[in-house]
Design an enzyme around this catalytic site. Sequence first.
Site, PDB file in Angstrom:
ATOM      1  N   VAL A 168     -11.497  33.782   6.659  1.00 16.31           N
ATOM      2  CA  VAL A 168     -10.839  32.871   6.903  1.00 16.31           C
ATOM      3  C   VAL A 168      -9.475  33.409   7.874  1.00 16.31           C
ATOM      4  CG1 VAL A 168      -9.558  30.983   6.426  1.00 16.31           C
ATOM      5  CG2 VAL A 168     -11.383  31.646   4.771  1.00 16.31           C
ATOM      6  N   SER A 169      -9.226  32.828   8.847  1.00 11.68           N
ATOM      7  CA  SER A 169      -8.288  33.414   9.869  1.00 11.68           C
ATOM      8  C   SER A 169      -6.785  33.654   9.189  1.00 11.68           C
ATOM      9  CB  SER A 169      -7.950  32.488  11.161  1.00 11.68           C
ATOM     10  OG  SER A 169      -7.424  31.127  10.718  1.00 11.68           O
ATOM     11  N   ASP A 170      -6.301  33.134   8.399  1.00 12.25           N
ATOM     12  CA  ASP A 170      -4.961  33.421   7.719  1.00 12.25           C
ATOM     13  C   ASP A 170      -5.235  34.234   6.691  1.00 12.25           C
ATOM     14  OD1 ASP A 170      -6.371  31.539   6.143  1.00 12.25           O
ATOM     15  OD2 ASP A 170      -4.328  30.123   5.708  1.00 12.25           O
ATOM     16  N   CYS A 171      -6.637  34.273   6.137  1.00 14.06           N
ATOM     17  CA  CYS A 171      -6.610  35.340   5.033  1.00 14.06           C
ATOM     18  C   CYS A 171      -7.178  36.805   5.645  1.00 14.06           C
ATOM     19  CB  CYS A 171      -7.884  35.145   4.059  1.00 14.06           C
ATOM     20  SG  CYS A 171      -7.923  33.519   3.310  1.00 14.06           S
ATOM     21  N   GLU A 191      -3.400  37.813   6.748  1.00 13.85           N
ATOM     22  CA  GLU A 191      -2.391  38.189   5.599  1.00 13.85           C
ATOM     23  C   GLU A 191      -2.477  39.469   4.945  1.00 13.85           C
ATOM     24  OE1 GLU A 191       0.288  36.789   5.529  1.00 13.85           O
ATOM     25  OE2 GLU A 191       0.292  34.607   6.375  1.00 13.85           O
TER      26      GLU A 191
END
Length: 748
Positions: free
Chosen positions: A475-478, A481
Amino acid sequence: MARKQATEAPAASNESSKKRSSADSDDYDAKRPRLQESTDKARWRLSSEGGRHTWHYLEDDEAAKKWPQSYADKYYLGMPLELPELPKATNPLDAVRNGLTFFEKLQLPEGHWGCEYGGPMFLLPGVVIARYVTKNPVPWYYATEIKNYLFARANPVDGGWGLHIEGESTMLGTTLNYTTLRLVGVEADHPVMVKARATMHKMGGAICAPHWAKFWLTVLGIMKWDIVNPVPPELWLLPDWVPIAPWRWWIHMRQVFLPMSYLWSKKWQAEETDLIRELRKELFVEDWDKIDWAGNRNTIHPNDNYHPKTAFLNTVNWLLVNIWNPVFRTKYLVDKAEKWASDLIDMEDENTDYSDLAPVNAAMNTVCCYVRDGPGAYSVRRHVERLDEVLWVNAEGMLCNGTNGVQCWDTAFAIQAIMDAGLTEDPRWRPMLIKSLEFLEDQQIRENVKDQDKCYRHPRKGAWAFSNKDQGYAVSDCVSEALKSVIILQKTPGFPTLIDDQRIFDAVDTMLTYQNPSGACSSYETPRAGQWMEVLNAAEVFGNIMVEFEYPECTTAVLTTLSLFKKHWPNHRTDEIDSFITRAVKWIKSDQKPHGGWYGNWGICFTYATMFALESLASVGETYETSKYAKKGCDFLISKQREDGGWSESYKACETGEYVEHPTGSQVVMTAWALIGLIKAKYPDIEPIKKGIKLIMDRQQPNGEWLQEAIEGVFNKSCMISYPNYKFVFPLKAMGLFAKRYPDEKVV
């Protein structure tokens, strides 16, 4: 792909042959778990090997002695930790240290943090139903704690269950959870069941349940397939260029539609048992034999009808039922479609080692493998094993998580909180941080999935998943981060370089694939169709479910990480990264709402997204004094601060698109979100920030923890989900940022 397959289909493969003898039914019902009032919480243990979470109940005294409970076990179960009081914090940095002292005790041996990821009330029924129909009933200790959890989460006024734990009673929640309680052994005359059944009948009975409930109740044999709107697997045979081809749908939608279509096409139902016959009498207002199943396909209670089916979808369903099915749906076409759907299920199972994307499709895939491969097949046994990884035990009982955990996600935020407090070089916290880094190193996904294009998966090499690499969905934000946290630690003196430059470049290369033409980023993959596809949304209870959308949280996460990456590797894909950042910043500004906030899609709601937006703008040098967008965002947050210094936003904001105060007052997590945004944006007035910091410090317990308050997360606009570790990582981050910016302020 090779698979173990039985020569005979298990149970029934079609509606006409599903019944078994009364003796068989009695024997199966006799295997249902025998419920107890409660289990002994001191016998529960969490295993976290390889980042895989499974709860074990140790009935043997010797086994319990050899495997003592950890602080984390006791904390999750709501048991007393008997920790000493810490010295009272006299400033925010002391409060951070106290919080870390407590939070450190919850770190699991592999280096990550676990927690429940509950909230939705439609997940647990799928797991229990899948186990029931495949004749793998849950053990008595699971059943007992499932009963306790559902009893605890029944609406105190009407006895029903909602879409999520804070929602009003719905037919989806009430019919499925009532059925679940019966499957695990609760009798119909129990007072909790009598109250729930009265509410269910008052709302019109199970025929008023939405599509997903009708599907599961039909698989059980409580309903007939005529009540389920068409889910034809033939759609999977459409050429890729067709605008509505399923590969274009949002990943969760298509992975649920896939097994659902297979079972709908097979018209498979579980063996009829005495319990099923009893439920046919309990769930409906009218006589079961007299129900007009086909006539109630679109019957739905208003509480469930968040996204009413469009006239276009109703027309499509009518054409499928009355023209496609009787005239054009040939056996050749059906066999071909079922075969391709079956192959796609196999690819999903293989690419995740049967853990699958999430509990909904994992439970459905389990049933599909049982229907196709037989009860003793490896595919069924492995599915049942992995379903245990989505179950969680807390003080109330056993629930189902939204995925198989939040391992990588929460660990990344924990690292960043310590960094923002300026404590990464403090030797006191180094062992905890090194373990975290080792976990992220182990969980980085090293290759793309097998048959990536064939099974319509997005690239993932170098990425991190939300939970663990077994589940393996990037997932892009996973990714962002986790990579940000790795860079922070590996660029801090004294920390080992566990992930070399090439692996970091792999992560960045994958991150760059998430940007859309608009400049925004989506979650699992770039959108493959327009938002007009919502006209085909058949789920009824969710919005924004048919295709990928553009999210400020995802866009800002990638932007801040790329900004950090540039500082350390300025020569890697420089022009592409510069272009990415420029376009992302432009989109973030365009997505700002007239009141100055940003709408959050994964957290509640404007407070959450505005924090990320302000942080991302700050990463490119745009703050309160230099950017009208940052100023407007700060002014929005300040306008929502409460008299006590906190912030408080209700999940209703996600549903309505307007800021709504939470009725219980200020929330620690939302206060931290607002403060982080203000501090990152260099808001010039310290007084409102001090008031917020004081609220967080005042709510910290003597042992360093914070208590759970309202629910924090959301998906698809209408369903809320819990992130219990947020009450640690974001207050720590907010106080740490404050301490760095105002080192001499006491705030006491």
